[in-house]
Each structure stands twice: as C-alpha cells, then as structure tokens.
Design an enzyme around this catalytic site. Structure first.
Site, short mmCIF file in Angstrom:
data_model
loop_
_atom_site.label_atom_id
_atom_site.label_comp_id
_atom_site.label_asym_id
_atom_site.label_seq_id
_atom_site.Cartn_x
_atom_site.Cartn_y
_atom_site.Cartn_z
N HIS A 182 0.86 -1.18 0.00
CA HIS A 182 0.00 0.00 0.00
C HIS A 182 0.90 1.23 0.00
O HIS A 182 1.73 1.41 0.90
CB HIS A 182 -0.93 0.00 1.21
CG HIS A 182 -2.00 -1.03 1.13
ND1 HIS A 182 -2.58 -1.61 2.25
CD2 HIS A 182 -2.62 -1.60 0.06
CE1 HIS A 182 -3.50 -2.48 1.86
NE2 HIS A 182 -3.54 -2.49 0.53
N GLU A 240 0.77 -4.98 11.04
CA GLU A 240 0.41 -3.56 10.99
C GLU A 240 1.25 -2.79 12.03
O GLU A 240 1.11 -3.04 13.23
CB GLU A 240 -1.09 -3.37 11.28
CG GLU A 240 -2.03 -4.10 10.34
CD GLU A 240 -2.32 -3.33 9.07
OE1 GLU A 240 -1.76 -2.22 8.91
OE2 GLU A 240 -3.11 -3.83 8.24
N GLU A 279 1.83 3.83 2.98
CA GLU A 279 2.34 3.31 4.25
C GLU A 279 3.86 3.39 4.28
O GLU A 279 4.57 2.38 4.33
CB GLU A 279 1.80 1.89 4.45
CG GLU A 279 0.27 1.89 4.57
CD GLU A 279 -0.37 0.52 4.51
OE1 GLU A 279 0.37 -0.49 4.54
OE2 GLU A 279 -1.62 0.44 4.42
#
Length: 423
Positions: free
Chosen positions: A178, A383, A181
């Site tokens: 992504h 994450e 990020e």
C-alpha cells in the site's frame, strides 16, 4: 512467459514516455482535511457508515467490515459539517483525531539530511534503490540482488536476499504494497542494515539462522505517486475502468486465493478494489511467479506482509471467523514471540490473532495466498504503529523507534519459530 514480460515492459515504457511529454500532475494538498474517529456500536450504524461512502468523499483509513469498532475517516473541509450532522442524527459517536492532515504531511518533509541514507527521513524509491546497490557492494558475500519484473508503469521491482550460510530456511517479506504506508519501507531498510551490520549478538544470531528475501517497495508505481503527486495514494496505478475515472487496484486484495470472497470491493473507485480478476496487476502476478520459480519449494517458512497502521499481527484465516487453519497454534506461538519481544523496548502493545476474529474479514491478501496456496506455515500481515494519532503520516522522528522495536520483534519471532522447529 517471456512474451508476457516483454509486453508488460513495452506497455510500461509507453506510459513513461507519454508521461514525460505531459505536464507534471499538480501535487494534491490536504489543507484542513480532518480525520474523524467514529464509534460504530450496532449493525444499523455500521450499515449507515458504509452507505455514507457513496454520499461523501470518504477515505477510510482503516478497513470497515464489522460493527463494534472505531473507524478513522478522512474528509475534505466542504463536507465536514454535513458529515457531522449525519453522524449526530444516527447517534454515532465521533471525535476529530487529526485537525489538519496537510500539517502532518508538511512535517514529513526532510528538515536535515545527513550524508547518504538515513532513518531520520522518509526516502523516495530512487534513494532506496541506490542504497540497495551500495549494500550489495558492501556485503557481496551475503547480499544477492534480484528483481521480480516491471510494474504497470515500467519500473523495476527490486529486492535482495540476505544469506549468511547455505542450507537455511527462509523468511519472505514484502513491504509498501500500500503506497501511503511509508513507515513500512523505512522500517524494513533499517532491518536490512541491522541484519548485515548489527553488533547485537541476538540480532546477529537471528540474521544468520535464516535467509531473508525482502522486497522493500512492492507497489513501486503507487509509492512514487504518493511522493510526487498524492501523499494519501494507496492502490496501484493500473487503470481500473474504461472511463479512466478510477485508477488502481488494492494489491493486497489481488492474490489468487479466495479472490473477492470477503473484505474486498468490485467497485473500481473503492480503496479496496480487488481488480477485475485475480493477479490482474503485474506486481502481484510477477511476485507470486518469482516465489514459485526462483525460491526452492518448501524453503519459505515465514511470510510477512508489512503494513501500517494499528499495531497488529494478523494471521489466516481472513475469510472466516468460524474456522482456524491447521497451523493456528504455531502461528499464535510465533506471533506472541514477536509481540512480547517488541513490547520490551517502548511498551508498545501489538494485538495478535486471525484477521477475521481480530480486525476484519479479508480475502485475496498476501498472507492468505502464502498459507492457502503455498502452504507456508507462518504467514502474517503485520500492521506497524500507531493506533491512529498520526495514522499513515508518522513524523520522521518516529522512524527509528518503530524500526528498532520491529527488529526486536523479529528476534522474538525467529526465536519462537525455532522453539517449535519451524525454522
């Protein structure tokens, strides 16, 4: 296969040449854009918040797939009053988390730049690639460069293998799938440096005990776009519909395992658009082909897709919350090793569990493919920080704390995997 590769490169070159002849895109600004934290307490509120995506230009910063959670939503100034009114009408609690997104973006820009590559600033793709070349020259006996092919716009997708001795099992890490990020590629480059140069005996032991296959930036087109045009860009740059209105695929929904089964969108304008079919985007097709053909079968034991934000270690399954995979016990043991080791430095808490039971349902993601297709026993989406205070736009002074604690986590992860003979 060679013909397909040539065609992809040719198309990419055409796009680069065409782009060079056009005026550069104007940089998108986010002055006075706010990020709201909304608390969704029941099914009705959950359905309403989902429906508001069509009424307002909402950008969900975390995935919205179930009620009983808090969702971070970015909104432009002209829609904020109406959005707040709608939330009040339906008794949805909210607070403003970020008053001005542009102020955080401005704070990311380099203030000081020491000689060479550092972890006090976020770096662009060409800087990362230059640093990779320098690393390979410095450690020719340990580093092997590789590429998986070219992106839609013709950029080379590069990686490196770090191996201290033959016969090791392997860890595969893909980062920055992504685009926005940025902390993921900043963190993994620090980890790469430590795998080669650390004086910490624990890090040295970890580095030597497994081989490391690492792609610092998988979504190269989106990453460049996020630096040059739109800081908040998430997807790839492959045109998503014939009108040209919507661009890009969520590459972490594009893998060929239960594609479009759950937690993905068929709307080309959605941030979670899974593409027109599985592996429609060259970035994903070429990476899976590379793993299939260039890494010996049964070598990879741990697969990591590095993301931000939320502080989670997420395992399969993503598509169901009523079943667990065969290796779930092992997955949780190794995830605990990561979370416990990471916690010791700054007391940062990482939650671990399956995607579907811990956060949201998802299919067609990297970790699901790694386990469901390749049989890799320990696959995670990790994450990184934070919990939403800055979200995707961490200040540069947080790069080193995040990177250092993640390195600690990897030491704990490999140690835990050794305890159960995974690596």
């Amino acid at each position: 296969m060679k013909g397909l590769r040539v065609l992809i490169i040719f198309i990419g070159l055409i796009h680069l040449i065409a782009g060079a002849s056009l005026a550069p895109e104007q940089k998108v600004r986010y002055d006075n854009y706010k990020v709201y934290e909304t608390t969704v307490e029941n099914r009705e509120q959950y359905a309403l918040l989902q429906s508001l995506e069509g009424e307002f230009a909402l950008d969900f910063w975390n995935d919205i797939h179930q009620f009983g959670e808090n969702y971070d939503v970015m909104l432009k100034p002209s829609e904020q009053s109406a959005f707040e009114e709608r939330l009040k009408q339906h008794n949805i609690k909210y607070r403003v988390k970020i008053e001005n997104v542009q102020s955080l973006i401005d704070n990311e820009q380099p203030k000081t730049r020491s000689y060479g590559f550092d972890w006090e600033n976020f770096h662009k793709l060409d800087e990362i690639y230059q640093w990779i070349d320098e690393i390979a020259e410095r450690y020719p006996d340990k580093v092997t460069l590789f590429d998986i092919g070219h992106s839609y716009e013709g950029r080379l997708i590069r990686g490196l293998k770090i191996s201290h001795k033959p016969g090791n099992k392997a860890v595969f890490i893909e980062s920055n799938i992504h685009a926005r990020e940025w902390i993921t590629s900043a963190t993994i480059t620090y980890v790469i440096d430590e795998l080669l140069a650390s004086r910490n005996p624990g890090v040295q032991k970890m580095a030597e005990s497994v081989d490391w296959w690492i792609i610092p930036v998988l979504n190269v087109d989106g990453f460049v776009h996020s630096h040059e045009v739109n800081r908040m860009w998430r997807k790839s740059r492959l045109p998503s519909d014939p009108t040209g209105k919507c661009i890009g695929t969520d590459l972490n929904r594009n893998f060929d395992f239960l594609w479009m089964y759950a937690g993905a969108s068929s709307d080309p304008c959605s941030e979670t658009y899974a593409g027109p079919y599985a592996e429609s985007d060259p970035e994903i097709k070429q990476m899976t082909q590379f793993i299939n053909t260039s890494i010996p079968e049964d070598t990879i034991k741990i697969y990591i897709s590095l993301h931000s934000y939320g502080q989670y270690v997420l395992s399969p399954w993503g598509h169901t919350d009523t079943e667990v995979p065969e290796h779930y016990g092992e997955m949780m043991h190794v995830a605990k090793g990561f979370a416990d080791a990471l916690y010791r430095r700054y007391n940062t808490v990482f939650t671990y569990g399956s995607s579907a039971t811990t956060l949201y349902k998802v299919s067609g993601s990297g970790k699901e493919w790694a386990y469901g297709v390749k049989g890799i026993p320990i696959p995670y989406t990790i994450e990184l920080r934070d919990k939403g205070e800055y979200g995707f736009i961490l200040p540069p002074e947080m790069i080193l704390p995040v990177a250092k604690e993640v390195l600690d986590g990897f030491v704990g992860m490999i140690s835990a995997a050794k305890e159960i003979n995974i690596v």
